[in-house]
Motif scaffolding. Sequence first.
Motif, PDB file in Angstrom:
ATOM      1  N   GLY A  15      10.221  16.276  -6.662  1.00 59.65           N
ATOM      2  CA  GLY A  15       9.973  17.009  -7.892  1.00 59.65           C
ATOM      3  C   GLY A  15      11.172  17.025  -8.813  1.00 59.65           C
ATOM      4  N   LEU A  16      12.374  17.217  -8.251  1.00 57.55           N
ATOM      5  CA  LEU A  16      13.581  17.202  -9.065  1.00 57.55           C
ATOM      6  C   LEU A  16      13.778  15.844  -9.732  1.00 57.55           C
ATOM      7  CD1 LEU A  16      15.992  19.149  -6.699  1.00 57.55           C
ATOM      8  CD2 LEU A  16      15.179  19.934  -8.938  1.00 57.55           C
ATOM      9  N   ARG A  17      13.516  14.785  -8.990  1.00 60.04           N
ATOM     10  CA  ARG A  17      13.670  13.439  -9.566  1.00 60.04           C
ATOM     11  C   ARG A  17      12.644  13.196 -10.667  1.00 60.04           C
ATOM     12  NH1 ARG A  17      10.924   8.967  -8.579  1.00 60.04           N
ATOM     13  NH2 ARG A  17      10.071   9.681  -6.600  1.00 60.04           N
ATOM     14  N   GLU A  18      11.399  13.598 -10.434  1.00 59.82           N
ATOM     15  CA  GLU A  18      10.356  13.338 -11.418  1.00 59.82           C
ATOM     16  C   GLU A  18      10.558  14.161 -12.688  1.00 59.82           C
ATOM     17  OE1 GLU A  18       6.775  14.035  -9.206  1.00 59.82           O
ATOM     18  OE2 GLU A  18       6.643  11.924  -8.584  1.00 59.82           O
ATOM     19  N   GLN A  19      11.179  15.332 -12.574  1.00 61.07           N
ATOM     20  CA  GLN A  19      11.436  16.147 -13.761  1.00 61.07           C
ATOM     21  C   GLN A  19      12.323  15.429 -14.766  1.00 61.07           C
ATOM     22  OE1 GLN A  19      13.014  19.928 -12.543  1.00 61.07           O
ATOM     23  NE2 GLN A  19      11.111  20.592 -11.583  1.00 61.07           N
ATOM     24  N   VAL A  20      13.207  14.573 -14.271  1.00 64.91           N
ATOM     25  CA  VAL A  20      14.106  13.844 -15.182  1.00 64.91           C
ATOM     26  C   VAL A  20      13.670  12.398 -15.371  1.00 64.91           C
ATOM     27  CG1 VAL A  20      16.075  15.335 -14.712  1.00 64.91           C
ATOM     28  CG2 VAL A  20      15.693  13.356 -13.240  1.00 64.91           C
ATOM     29  N   ARG A  21      12.450  12.080 -14.886  1.00 68.45           N
ATOM     30  CA  ARG A  21      11.820  10.780 -15.153  1.00 68.45           C
ATOM     31  C   ARG A  21      12.659   9.595 -14.664  1.00 68.45           C
ATOM     32  NH1 ARG A  21       7.486  11.551 -18.551  1.00 68.45           N
ATOM     33  NH2 ARG A  21       7.406  13.571 -19.607  1.00 68.45           N
ATOM     34  N   LEU A  22      13.070   9.671 -13.402  1.00 64.24           N
ATOM     35  CA  LEU A  22      13.798   8.571 -12.780  1.00 64.24           C
ATOM     36  C   LEU A  22      12.982   7.991 -11.637  1.00 64.24           C
ATOM     37  CD1 LEU A  22      17.453   9.963 -12.433  1.00 64.24           C
ATOM     38  CD2 LEU A  22      16.621   8.319 -14.125  1.00 64.24           C
ATOM     39  N   THR A  23      13.032   6.675 -11.482  1.00 62.13           N
ATOM     40  CA  THR A  23      12.497   6.064 -10.274  1.00 62.13           C
ATOM     41  C   THR A  23      13.491   6.267  -9.136  1.00 62.13           C
ATOM     42  OG1 THR A  23      13.527   3.915 -10.653  1.00 62.13           O
ATOM     43  CG2 THR A  23      11.376   4.306 -11.691  1.00 62.13           C
ATOM     44  N   GLN A  24      13.055   5.960  -7.926  1.00 61.82           N
ATOM     45  CA  GLN A  24      13.968   6.089  -6.791  1.00 61.82           C
ATOM     46  C   GLN A  24      15.168   5.167  -6.944  1.00 61.82           C
ATOM     47  OE1 GLN A  24      11.279   5.362  -3.503  1.00 61.82           O
ATOM     48  NE2 GLN A  24      10.734   7.520  -3.330  1.00 61.82           N
ATOM     49  N   SER A  25      14.960   3.967  -7.445  1.00 60.45           N
ATOM     50  CA  SER A  25      16.071   3.026  -7.647  1.00 60.45           C
ATOM     51  C   SER A  25      17.028   3.532  -8.714  1.00 60.45           C
ATOM     52  CB  SER A  25      15.535   1.640  -8.034  1.00 60.45           C
ATOM     53  OG  SER A  25      14.752   1.096  -6.989  1.00 60.45           O
ATOM     54  N   GLY A 170      -4.083   5.043 -12.283  1.00 60.17           N
ATOM     55  CA  GLY A 170      -2.852   5.549 -12.890  1.00 60.17           C
ATOM     56  C   GLY A 170      -2.145   6.550 -12.010  1.00 60.17           C
ATOM     57  N   HIS A 171      -2.917   7.418 -11.348  1.00 56.31           N
ATOM     58  CA  HIS A 171      -2.302   8.435 -10.499  1.00 56.31           C
ATOM     59  C   HIS A 171      -1.628   7.799  -9.281  1.00 56.31           C
ATOM     60  CE1 HIS A 171      -1.751  12.498  -8.927  1.00 56.31           C
ATOM     61  NE2 HIS A 171      -2.089  12.005  -7.752  1.00 56.31           N
ATOM     62  N   ILE A 172      -2.283   6.848  -8.650  1.00 52.47           N
ATOM     63  CA  ILE A 172      -1.686   6.199  -7.479  1.00 52.47           C
ATOM     64  C   ILE A 172      -0.399   5.471  -7.884  1.00 52.47           C
ATOM     65  CG2 ILE A 172      -1.998   4.370  -5.753  1.00 52.47           C
ATOM     66  CD1 ILE A 172      -4.916   5.122  -5.591  1.00 52.47           C
ATOM     67  N   ARG A 173      -0.404   4.804  -9.019  1.00 55.79           N
ATOM     68  CA  ARG A 173       0.808   4.119  -9.462  1.00 55.79           C
ATOM     69  C   ARG A 173       1.931   5.116  -9.718  1.00 55.79           C
ATOM     70  NH1 ARG A 173       1.327  -0.938  -8.388  1.00 55.79           N
ATOM     71  NH2 ARG A 173       2.535  -1.375 -10.250  1.00 55.79           N
ATOM     72  N   ALA A 174       1.597   6.269 -10.285  1.00 61.80           N
ATOM     73  CA  ALA A 174       2.622   7.265 -10.583  1.00 61.80           C
ATOM     74  C   ALA A 174       3.146   7.948  -9.326  1.00 61.80           C
ATOM     75  CB  ALA A 174       2.061   8.316 -11.543  1.00 61.80           C
ATOM     76  N   GLU A 175       2.315   8.070  -8.308  1.00 61.58           N
ATOM     77  CA  GLU A 175       2.693   8.786  -7.095  1.00 61.58           C
ATOM     78  C   GLU A 175       3.598   7.973  -6.180  1.00 61.58           C
ATOM     79  OE1 GLU A 175       1.291  12.105  -5.115  1.00 61.58           O
ATOM     80  OE2 GLU A 175       2.428  12.130  -6.967  1.00 61.58           O
ATOM     81  N   ASN A 176       3.607   6.664  -6.334  1.00 63.42           N
ATOM     82  CA  ASN A 176       4.254   5.803  -5.354  1.00 63.42           C
ATOM     83  C   ASN A 176       5.377   4.980  -5.968  1.00 63.42           C
ATOM     84  OD1 ASN A 176       2.419   5.808  -2.692  1.00 63.42           O
ATOM     85  ND2 ASN A 176       1.093   6.013  -4.488  1.00 63.42           N
ATOM     86  N   ASP A 177       6.120   4.328  -5.082  1.00 58.68           N
ATOM     87  CA  ASP A 177       7.155   3.413  -5.521  1.00 58.68           C
ATOM     88  C   ASP A 177       6.531   2.315  -6.382  1.00 58.68           C
ATOM     89  OD1 ASP A 177       8.844   0.788  -5.061  1.00 58.68           O
ATOM     90  OD2 ASP A 177      10.177   2.466  -4.589  1.00 58.68           O
ATOM     91  N   PRO A 178       7.204   1.898  -7.449  1.00 63.32           N
ATOM     92  CA  PRO A 178       6.624   0.875  -8.333  1.00 63.32           C
ATOM     93  C   PRO A 178       6.281  -0.431  -7.627  1.00 63.32           C
ATOM     94  CG  PRO A 178       8.521   1.913  -9.385  1.00 63.32           C
ATOM     95  CD  PRO A 178       8.501   2.409  -7.966  1.00 63.32           C
ATOM     96  N   THR A 179       6.894  -0.686  -6.476  1.00 63.10           N
ATOM     97  CA  THR A 179       6.611  -1.946  -5.773  1.00 63.10           C
ATOM     98  C   THR A 179       5.357  -1.877  -4.915  1.00 63.10           C
ATOM     99  OG1 THR A 179       8.014  -1.296  -3.886  1.00 63.10           O
ATOM    100  CG2 THR A 179       9.071  -2.494  -5.701  1.00 63.10           C
ATOM    101  N   LEU A 180       4.732  -0.700  -4.782  1.00 64.06           N
ATOM    102  CA  LEU A 180       3.525  -0.597  -3.964  1.00 64.06           C
ATOM    103  C   LEU A 180       2.424  -1.462  -4.563  1.00 64.06           C
ATOM    104  CD1 LEU A 180       2.091   1.037  -1.593  1.00 64.06           C
ATOM    105  CD2 LEU A 180       1.098   2.390  -3.452  1.00 64.06           C
ATOM    106  N   PRO A 181       1.839  -2.382  -3.796  1.00 61.94           N
ATOM    107  CA  PRO A 181       0.746  -3.198  -4.330  1.00 61.94           C
ATOM    108  C   PRO A 181      -0.547  -2.392  -4.428  1.00 61.94           C
ATOM    109  CG  PRO A 181       1.217  -3.811  -2.046  1.00 61.94           C
ATOM    110  CD  PRO A 181       2.246  -2.792  -2.433  1.00 61.94           C
ATOM    111  N   VAL A 182      -1.038  -2.215  -5.641  1.00 61.41           N
ATOM    112  CA  VAL A 182      -2.277  -1.486  -5.897  1.00 61.41           C
ATOM    113  C   VAL A 182      -3.190  -2.399  -6.698  1.00 61.41           C
ATOM    114  CG1 VAL A 182      -3.324   0.597  -6.843  1.00 61.41           C
ATOM    115  CG2 VAL A 182      -0.976   0.673  -5.987  1.00 61.41           C
ATOM    116  N   PHE A 183      -4.374  -2.684  -6.149  1.00 58.91           N
ATOM    117  CA  PHE A 183      -5.310  -3.589  -6.800  1.00 58.91           C
ATOM    118  C   PHE A 183      -6.632  -2.866  -7.023  1.00 58.91           C
ATOM    119  CE2 PHE A 183      -2.660  -5.923  -3.735  1.00 58.91           C
ATOM    120  CZ  PHE A 183      -1.978  -6.777  -4.578  1.00 58.91           C
ATOM    121  N   PHE A 184      -7.404  -3.314  -8.001  1.00 57.91           N
ATOM    122  CA  PHE A 184      -8.790  -2.876  -8.117  1.00 57.91           C
ATOM    123  C   PHE A 184      -9.670  -4.096  -8.331  1.00 57.91           C
ATOM    124  CE2 PHE A 184      -6.811  -2.331 -12.302  1.00 57.91           C
ATOM    125  CZ  PHE A 184      -7.667  -3.031 -13.143  1.00 57.91           C
ATOM    126  N   LYS A 185     -10.846  -4.057  -7.703  1.00 56.95           N
ATOM    127  CA  LYS A 185     -11.736  -5.208  -7.735  1.00 56.95           C
ATOM    128  C   LYS A 185     -13.163  -4.724  -7.866  1.00 56.95           C
ATOM    129  CE  LYS A 185     -10.880  -8.885  -5.396  1.00 56.95           C
ATOM    130  NZ  LYS A 185     -10.686  -9.921  -4.352  1.00 56.95           N
TER     131      LYS A 185
END
Length: 365
Positions: A15-25, A170-185
């Motif tokens: 939560g602290l990290r997301e408040q300042v809009r930073l990725t983990q990297s 959009g929610h799954i992408r926001a909840e996870n590391d940007p490298t997480l592979p998320v597909f829709f078909k």
Amino acid sequence: MATPGAIQLAQRLRGLREQVRLTQSELAAVFTEDGKQVSAAAVSSWERPKEPVLLPENRAEPYARLHTLTGTPRRLLPASRLSPEQEQERRQVLTELTELIDQARVGPAPADAARAASHRSWFFADGGPVVIVVPDAGLAAIGPFADEAHPNHTAAHQFADLDALIELHGHIRAENDPTLPVFFKPASKVEADDLSGHLVLIGGIGWNPVTRRLLRMLEELPVRQIDTPELTTGEIFAVGHGADERRFLPVWSEGDEQTRELEEDVALLARVPNPFNSSRTLTLCNGIHSRGVLGAVRTLTDAQVREANEAFLARRFPESVYGLLIRVPVFHGRALSPDLQDPRNILFTWPDEPAVAPKSRKDRS
């Protein structure tokens, strides 16, 4: 197994990290610039919701200064340069994190354990992949740009339940590391390799044959979706058989079929092990109509209710295996996000004895 205090600490750090809009990297780079050599993998290990690594005490102080980020690239202000207001906030956050670290080591009081029981259903710490299977729109509903020969071809025109897909993807992408592979078909193009990761099925049996097949496979899930002459606009949910069968139908306003409006839909939200890979999950976000599908999704994505709903699921289903039939209120054509704290919105739960369905102000028809 991680203590509730450790889980709460991990949630607070994220939560602290997301408040300042930073990725983990990006956060790792900020800490490294501050003289604390930190890797993105370490940040991820401190934040993960299952078995988080305990934050070292000397790492708490930089977290307590995240509100002081400034400049390009962004850097933390040294403690000696903080304003009185910034110093007060730094002390408050540092005290909070120190207490959480202590709780994580020795275990919290029962009240703290209950508060920390919430989790994040759409965070996948194992790296995925995640495949969202979306219904194909029927021929009468398919968009004109779905034709690949059209110069303005847009692949999304072939999907049904687009509102639910956009919300969830959009929610799954926001909840996870940007490298997480998320597909829709679309369901018509699902292949065998798509079924072995974390699988999310959007939509009912009418337009999503993958949902239809997997509902047949999930014999332990006591909820069925069936066609009925009572309703021509979707497939209803049923539990039990014969004289014990209970059917769950939507609620309409007064009027004939041309003038009446949908006032309540029914959603199915279920999570079980993926039958094709038991180390991954299968999640069903289903409904009688599209409003029910969207309601199932927004139960765990809408910021207004998701935290309380996550806490309810964590307490009620500690094994994270469940199925719920949920009432989805509809107001002027818009699906409202169900509040699971309200027992009127829960029509049936599994595993459990069936909940008593609340009586509506109208007959369900």
